[in-house]
Design an enzyme around this catalytic site. Structure first.
Site, PDB file in Angstrom:
ATOM      1  N   ASP A   6       0.983  -1.173  -0.030  1.00 40.11           N
ATOM      2  CA  ASP A   6       0.046  -0.060  -0.215  1.00 40.11           C
ATOM      3  C   ASP A   6       0.839   1.078  -0.121  1.00 40.11           C
ATOM      4  OD1 ASP A   6      -2.317  -1.654   0.381  1.00 40.11           O
ATOM      5  OD2 ASP A   6      -1.747  -1.838   2.523  1.00 40.11           O
ATOM      6  N   HIS A  63      -4.021  -2.081  -6.504  1.00 41.88           N
ATOM      7  CA  HIS A  63      -3.161  -0.611  -6.835  1.00 41.88           C
ATOM      8  C   HIS A  63      -4.277   0.381  -7.321  1.00 41.88           C
ATOM      9  CE1 HIS A  63       0.635  -2.858  -8.092  1.00 41.88           C
ATOM     10  NE2 HIS A  63       0.456  -2.960  -6.778  1.00 41.88           N
ATOM     11  N   THR A  64      -4.080   1.468  -6.763  1.00 45.27           N
ATOM     12  CA  THR A  64      -5.148   2.546  -7.061  1.00 45.27           C
ATOM     13  C   THR A  64      -4.340   3.910  -7.837  1.00 45.27           C
ATOM     14  OG1 THR A  64      -5.952   2.279  -4.918  1.00 45.27           O
ATOM     15  CG2 THR A  64      -6.596   4.363  -5.635  1.00 45.27           C
ATOM     16  N   ARG A 118     -10.178  -3.043   5.001  1.00 44.12           N
ATOM     17  CA  ARG A 118      -9.691  -3.242   6.407  1.00 44.12           C
ATOM     18  C   ARG A 118      -8.959  -1.728   6.657  1.00 44.12           C
ATOM     19  NH1 ARG A 118      -6.997  -8.868   7.472  1.00 44.12           N
ATOM     20  NH2 ARG A 118      -6.357  -8.559   5.428  1.00 44.12           N
ATOM     21  N   ARG A 145      -6.074   0.205   7.923  1.00 39.42           N
ATOM     22  CA  ARG A 145      -4.503  -0.064   7.992  1.00 39.42           C
ATOM     23  C   ARG A 145      -3.920   0.443   9.158  1.00 39.42           C
ATOM     24  NH1 ARG A 145      -4.043   2.355   1.945  1.00 39.42           N
ATOM     25  NH2 ARG A 145      -4.854   0.424   0.774  1.00 39.42           N
TER      26      ARG A 145
END
Length: 433
Positions: A19, A47-48, A308, A310
């Site tokens: 992330d 991946h964003t 969830r 982080r």
């Protein structure tokens, strides 16, 4: 020895617990690439990329496919959930990406993730009770287990002789049912769905090893490999057992694509200006106070795949130095520095100390018990009130933010070439270092 070999491959890897914002760097580098590849993991990755006012979420597709001029390759080291893959293709097309299916190639050596793997993943996590690993329950671990126990099925099986595939699939079902009697599998229904996917794969499947190595022979070809997860989640080098089921470091690039190490030209590491991890496991710099909560909310730290929250910690250069030993980064991208805006002070972990002896640890501990007990030595720096958000030039940053970046560089002895200053693809500073 091949003296004419082209080092045409660049690699982007995470240097923390995932992330880190790898998609942002991949998006930037894919603009000058002709091929983008995934080499390991499955749809447990996330991946964003924010581009053109749209937010794209990638799990199996290489995020560099957002560039309409690139060929995207899913390499042999990836385990593929076909339902998730086709859903992701449809979502990408619906958001305006062009020719996704025609620009995608899938290795015939990829292992397949079936619903039975997902069920096994769920059941295994329940059996662990309080000792949860924090798996994504996507069936990735069980699929890799099938691969290692040599009863897994590959893409080449699915597109090959149907009768042989059916027999192999039934053998796999019988094998897992002997171990998990409570597992319910409708074999005929599953096979019918798989037959549909077999037809949908037409034109996408190839010998990716041959394709990639042919592509590297051309001086005009620029190949970008995007790693999934991160070095600290690597099955061998991560914080075992709280890791993923594949090699997320440089070795996984070569084995996951059938690529010689001599083809790799540059390896870039991606780090956040702080640290996050999802799920269980030791986390030396974890913040369990208001500062951690502030960073979590401001950084929108929720898992792309798991949803969830982080866990949050200060930037840990002990972790990054360890990742550098394994991967030998040419340069780093530091992302989300804007999330630290407004803090009175910021901290950087520079060393771990054994609480019993008081001695500084000379290496990153393999034992999670030791890691959970270390005393962290920090560099404490002044924070900055001025905004770094959407800065495009290094000198636009507040002096304290520049001090932070340069301190990280000094502690790591690795140049920081890119600095992420916001969610947009344009919110990035490129330094000539």
């Amino acid at each position: 020895m091949n003296k004419g070999i082209e080092r045409s491959v660049s690699v982007v890897l995470g240097a923390q617990w995932g992330d880190e914002g790898k998609g942002k760097l991949v998006d930037l580098l894919s603009e000058s690439s002709t091929v983008v590849c995934r080499c390991q993991g499955g749809n447990n990755a996330g991946h964003t990329v924010v581009a053109g006012g749209k937010e794209y979420f990638f799990h199996l597709l290489p995020s560099g496919i957002i560039n309409p001029n690139v060929l995207a390759i899913i390499g042999n080291g990836v385990v593929v959930n076909l339902e998730a893959l086709f859903q992701e293709i449809n979502e990408a097309v619906n958001k305006g990406l062009l020719d996704v299916a025609s620009r995608l190639r899938i290795s015939d050596r990829c292992h397949l993730v079936f619903p039975l793997h997902q069920e096994i993943d769920r059941m295994e996590e329940e059996l662990r009770g309080l000792n949860l690993l924090g798996t994504t329950k996507k069936g990735i671990g069980p699929a890799y287990s099938s691969k290692v126990t040599r009863n897994g099925l590959r893409v080449c099986d699915l597109i090959g002789d149907w009768d042989q595939f059916t027999a192999k699939y039934k053998e796999l079902v019988n094998y897992v049912k002997r171990r998990y009697p409570a597992l319910e599998i409708n074999v005929e229904e599953s096979l019918e769905q798989l037959k549909t996917y077999r037809e949908m794969l037409s034109g996408m499947v190839c010998d990716s090893v041959l394709l990639i190595n042919k592509l590297t022979e051309s001086k005009q070809t620029k190949i970008l490999v995007e790693g999934a997860q991160s070095c600290m989640l690597d099955i061998d080098f991560g914080t075992y057992p709280h890791v993923t089921s594949s090699n997320c470091s440089i070795g996984g690039v070569c084995t996951g694509l059938g690529l010689s190490p001599s083809r790799v030209g540059s390896v870039y590491g991606v780090i956040k200006a702080y640290t996050t991890r999802v799920g269980s496991g030791p986390f030396p710099t974890e913040l369990l106070d208001g500062i951690g909560e502030y960073i979590q909310k401001k950084g929108n730290e929720w898992g792309v795949t798991t949803k969830r929250m982080r866990r949050i910690g200060w930037l840990d250069t002990v972790v990054i130095r360890y990742a550098h030993i394994i991967n030998d980064f040419n340069a780093l991208a530091l992302t989300k520095i804007d999330v630290l805006d407004g803090l009175k002070e910021v901290k950087i972990a520079r060393a771990y100390v054994d609480p019993e002896t008081g001695n500084e640890l000379s290496s990153f501990p393999a034992d999670p018990f030791i890691l959970s007990r270390v005393v962290v030595i920090y560099e404490t720096l002044p924070g900055w009130k001025a905004s770094t958000q959407n800065c495009r030039v290094y000198d636009e940053l507040p002096p304290a933010a520049k001090t932070f970046i340069e301190t990280v560089e000094k502690l790591l002895n690795i140049p920081i070439r890119w600095i992420g200053t916001g969610a947009s693809r344009d919110s990035i500073i490129i330094r000539s270092v």
